[in-house]
Design a protein around this motif. Structure first.
Motif, PDB file in Angstrom:
ATOM      1  N   GLY A  47       0.676  -1.146   0.129  1.00 38.85           N
ATOM      2  CA  GLY A  47      -0.056  -0.102   0.130  1.00 38.85           C
ATOM      3  C   GLY A  47       0.678   1.392   0.118  1.00 38.85           C
ATOM      4  N   GLY A  48       0.600   2.279   0.774  1.00 38.19           N
ATOM      5  CA  GLY A  48       1.113   3.515   0.917  1.00 38.19           C
ATOM      6  C   GLY A  48       1.012   4.554   0.002  1.00 38.19           C
ATOM      7  N   LEU A  49      -0.119   4.174  -1.109  1.00 39.20           N
ATOM      8  CA  LEU A  49      -0.310   5.084  -2.457  1.00 39.20           C
ATOM      9  C   LEU A  49      -0.386   6.675  -1.969  1.00 39.20           C
ATOM     10  CD1 LEU A  49      -2.045   2.627  -4.362  1.00 39.20           C
ATOM     11  CD2 LEU A  49       0.050   3.422  -4.890  1.00 39.20           C
ATOM     12  N   GLN A  50      -0.961   6.844  -0.751  1.00 39.75           N
ATOM     13  CA  GLN A  50      -1.374   8.394  -0.496  1.00 39.75           C
ATOM     14  C   GLN A  50      -0.182   9.004  -0.402  1.00 39.75           C
ATOM     15  OE1 GLN A  50      -1.601   6.100   2.117  1.00 39.75           O
ATOM     16  NE2 GLN A  50      -0.466   6.913   3.555  1.00 39.75           N
ATOM     17  N   GLY A  51       1.077   8.409   0.104  1.00 41.97           N
ATOM     18  CA  GLY A  51       2.248   9.066  -0.037  1.00 41.97           C
ATOM     19  C   GLY A  51       2.701   9.785  -1.197  1.00 41.97           C
ATOM     20  N   ASN A  52       2.364   9.252  -2.336  1.00 41.43           N
ATOM     21  CA  ASN A  52       2.600  10.292  -3.689  1.00 41.43           C
ATOM     22  C   ASN A  52       2.025  11.641  -3.629  1.00 41.43           C
ATOM     23  OD1 ASN A  52       4.047   7.875  -4.452  1.00 41.43           O
ATOM     24  ND2 ASN A  52       2.386   6.821  -5.558  1.00 41.43           N
ATOM     25  N   LEU A  53       0.827  11.618  -2.910  1.00 41.48           N
ATOM     26  CA  LEU A  53       0.231  13.323  -2.750  1.00 41.48           C
ATOM     27  C   LEU A  53       1.318  14.235  -2.410  1.00 41.48           C
ATOM     28  CD1 LEU A  53      -2.946  12.423  -0.862  1.00 41.48           C
ATOM     29  CD2 LEU A  53      -2.618  12.902  -3.212  1.00 41.48           C
ATOM     30  N   SER A  54       2.373  13.763  -1.982  1.00 39.44           N
ATOM     31  CA  SER A  54       3.432  14.938  -1.590  1.00 39.44           C
ATOM     32  C   SER A  54       4.183  15.214  -2.862  1.00 39.44           C
ATOM     33  CB  SER A  54       4.344  14.668  -0.219  1.00 39.44           C
ATOM     34  OG  SER A  54       5.281  13.380  -0.946  1.00 39.44           O
ATOM     35  N   LEU A  55       4.133  14.439  -3.953  1.00 46.05           N
ATOM     36  CA  LEU A  55       5.106  14.768  -5.309  1.00 46.05           C
ATOM     37  C   LEU A  55       4.185  15.921  -6.055  1.00 46.05           C
ATOM     38  CD1 LEU A  55       5.629  11.044  -6.224  1.00 46.05           C
ATOM     39  CD2 LEU A  55       7.077  12.610  -4.978  1.00 46.05           C
ATOM     40  N   PRO A  56       5.154  16.638  -6.828  1.00 46.22           N
ATOM     41  CA  PRO A  56       4.644  17.582  -7.570  1.00 46.22           C
ATOM     42  C   PRO A  56       3.760  16.791  -8.776  1.00 46.22           C
ATOM     43  CG  PRO A  56       7.191  17.733  -7.484  1.00 46.22           C
ATOM     44  CD  PRO A  56       6.712  16.586  -6.819  1.00 46.22           C
ATOM     45  N   LYS A  57       2.668  17.713  -9.203  1.00 43.23           N
ATOM     46  CA  LYS A  57       1.876  17.026 -10.059  1.00 43.23           C
ATOM     47  C   LYS A  57       2.595  16.692 -11.278  1.00 43.23           C
ATOM     48  CE  LYS A  57      -2.819  18.032  -9.258  1.00 43.23           C
ATOM     49  NZ  LYS A  57      -2.707  18.598  -7.873  1.00 43.23           N
ATOM     50  N   GLY A  58       2.251  15.777 -11.998  1.00 40.53           N
ATOM     51  CA  GLY A  58       3.065  15.155 -13.213  1.00 40.53           C
ATOM     52  C   GLY A  58       4.042  14.374 -13.328  1.00 40.53           C
ATOM     53  N   THR A  59       4.642  14.213 -11.841  1.00 39.59           N
ATOM     54  CA  THR A  59       5.695  13.371 -11.778  1.00 39.59           C
ATOM     55  C   THR A  59       5.353  12.077 -12.100  1.00 39.59           C
ATOM     56  OG1 THR A  59       6.282  14.528  -9.733  1.00 39.59           O
ATOM     57  CG2 THR A  59       7.445  12.479  -9.893  1.00 39.59           C
ATOM     58  N   LEU A  60       4.255  11.477 -11.623  1.00 33.11           N
ATOM     59  CA  LEU A  60       3.835  10.206 -12.278  1.00 33.11           C
ATOM     60  C   LEU A  60       2.567  10.035 -12.974  1.00 33.11           C
ATOM     61  CD1 LEU A  60       3.793   8.912  -8.203  1.00 33.11           C
ATOM     62  CD2 LEU A  60       5.710   8.205 -10.185  1.00 33.11           C
ATOM     63  N   ASN A  61       2.508   8.944 -13.938  1.00 36.57           N
ATOM     64  CA  ASN A  61       1.457   8.977 -15.044  1.00 36.57           C
ATOM     65  C   ASN A  61       0.226   8.419 -14.336  1.00 36.57           C
ATOM     66  OD1 ASN A  61       3.243   9.885 -16.648  1.00 36.57           O
ATOM     67  ND2 ASN A  61       3.900   7.816 -17.277  1.00 36.57           N
ATOM     68  N   PHE A  62       0.015   8.375 -13.007  1.00 40.35           N
ATOM     69  CA  PHE A  62      -1.156   7.544 -12.446  1.00 40.35           C
ATOM     70  C   PHE A  62      -1.448   8.438 -11.145  1.00 40.35           C
ATOM     71  CE2 PHE A  62       2.668   5.236 -11.134  1.00 40.35           C
ATOM     72  CZ  PHE A  62       2.651   5.106  -9.789  1.00 40.35           C
TER      73      PHE A  62
END
Ligand SMILES: *Cc1c(COP(=O)(O)O)cnc(C)c1O
Length: 307
Positions: free
Chosen positions: A292-307
């Motif tokens: 899990g842990g996907l909510q951690g990606n919220l701290s990344l700048p928009k557009g860093t990940l394609n999902f």
């Protein structure tokens, strides 16, 4: 106790076969245990690590649970949410000064009613000293302490139940990320003796963890079947770079599985890299735990990940 069991829906967890060219070439089969699907807030391994602590706190009529973590801790969010569901108060003792802007994780924890108490890094390190434990129990009456990351026997035993979700005898190797190692030890104790437990340590500069883990293993013989890799931390805890993001994006394109940059991105990178390096003998059947842990990606700048 039933309340704790009913918090998540284990039926949502699936084991999915990965179809990647390198797996076929190397004659290795990989299934992913999608613990990330168990619940949208308390996703991944956190409920397993917390369940026994929460049951204990409820059974013994504690009023408050106190736990510890850094400002980006998934464990803090999970504890806040789960305590809220059980009607327990929660306190999060957070490492470092109170920042001007709370991280996403701390905002969520506060949203679920957790009281956040910030302490210096050095006080955090000394949190287990008797005087500090006493001071906390005086400040928060009738409170039950849960160690950082849920580390300890109840957390390890709860994590052992993860393997009840699959037909575990099918696998030669079980792979997971290591933060505190609670899940790794639970999987080691919950597995059959000769199954290999492979841990990917996502912290930098760790000494050999196995000697410290030894006492937590139900069978000392299991030592021979545990293996930890220390070269996949990408610079350290929550550190990241373009190589990791490129991998996570490609992995999503190939498998439709989202990963997080702190734990599971590094775990899957390591799994594929080890397959490419022929670390697993032909015919191996791997179970990789998507914790899990996907909510951690919220701290990344928009557009860093394609999902
Ligand atoms: C907390 C967490 C881990 C680490 O689990 P430990 O039991 O502390 O080793 C791994 N993956 C994810 C996504 C987590 O949130």
């Amino acid at each position: 106790m039933h309340l704790v069991e009913k918090m998540v829906n284990k039926q949502l967890v699936t084991a999915e076969t990965l179809k990647l060219a390198t797996l076929k070439q190397n004659k290795v089969e990989v299934e992913v245990l999608r613990l990330d699907k168990i619940h949208e807030v308390i996703s991944g391994n956190k409920w397993f690590k917390l369940k026994n602590y929460l049951s204990h706190a409820m059974l013994h009529n504690y009023r408050t649970v106190i736990t510890f973590g850094g400002p980006y801790s998934n464990h803090i969010v999970a504890t806040a949410w789960a305590a809220n569901r059980t009607g327990l108060h929660s306190v999060g003792v957070i490492r470092g000064e109170r920042p001007i802007h709370l991280s996403q994780s701390l905002q969520m924890a506060a949203h679920f009613g957790m009281h956040l108490k910030f302490i210096s890094r050095s006080s955090f390190q000394n949190r287990k000293e008797a005087a500090n434990v006493l001071a906390l129990s005086r400040e928060f009456k009738n409170s039950y302490l849960i160690e950082e990351g849920g580390f300890g026997l109840p957390g390890i035993q709860g994590s052992g139940e993860i393997l009840e979700l699959v037909e575990k005898a099918r696998y030669s190797h079980i792979l997971c990320a290591i933060g505190t190692g609670t899940m790794f030890l639970g999987l080691a104790n919950g597995s059959d003796l000769k199954q290999q437990i492979t841990g990917i340590c996502i912290l930098k500069g760790m000494p050999d963890l196995m000697p410290g883990y030894k006492d937590w293993l139900e069978s000392p013989d299991k030592m021979d079947y545990c293996r930890i890799h220390y070269d996949y931390h990408f610079g350290g805890y929550a550190k990241k770079n373009q190589l990791l993001f490129n991998f996570m994006n490609r992995f999503y394109a190939d498998t439709a599985i989202r990963t997080d940059f702190v734990y599971t991105g590094k775990l899957f990178y390591a799994a594929i890299d080890l397959v490419n390096k022929k670390h697993f003998p032909a015919g191996s059947r791997l179970l990789v735990i998507h914790s899990g842990g996907l909510q951690g990606n919220l701290s990344l700048p928009k557009g860093t990940l394609n999902f």
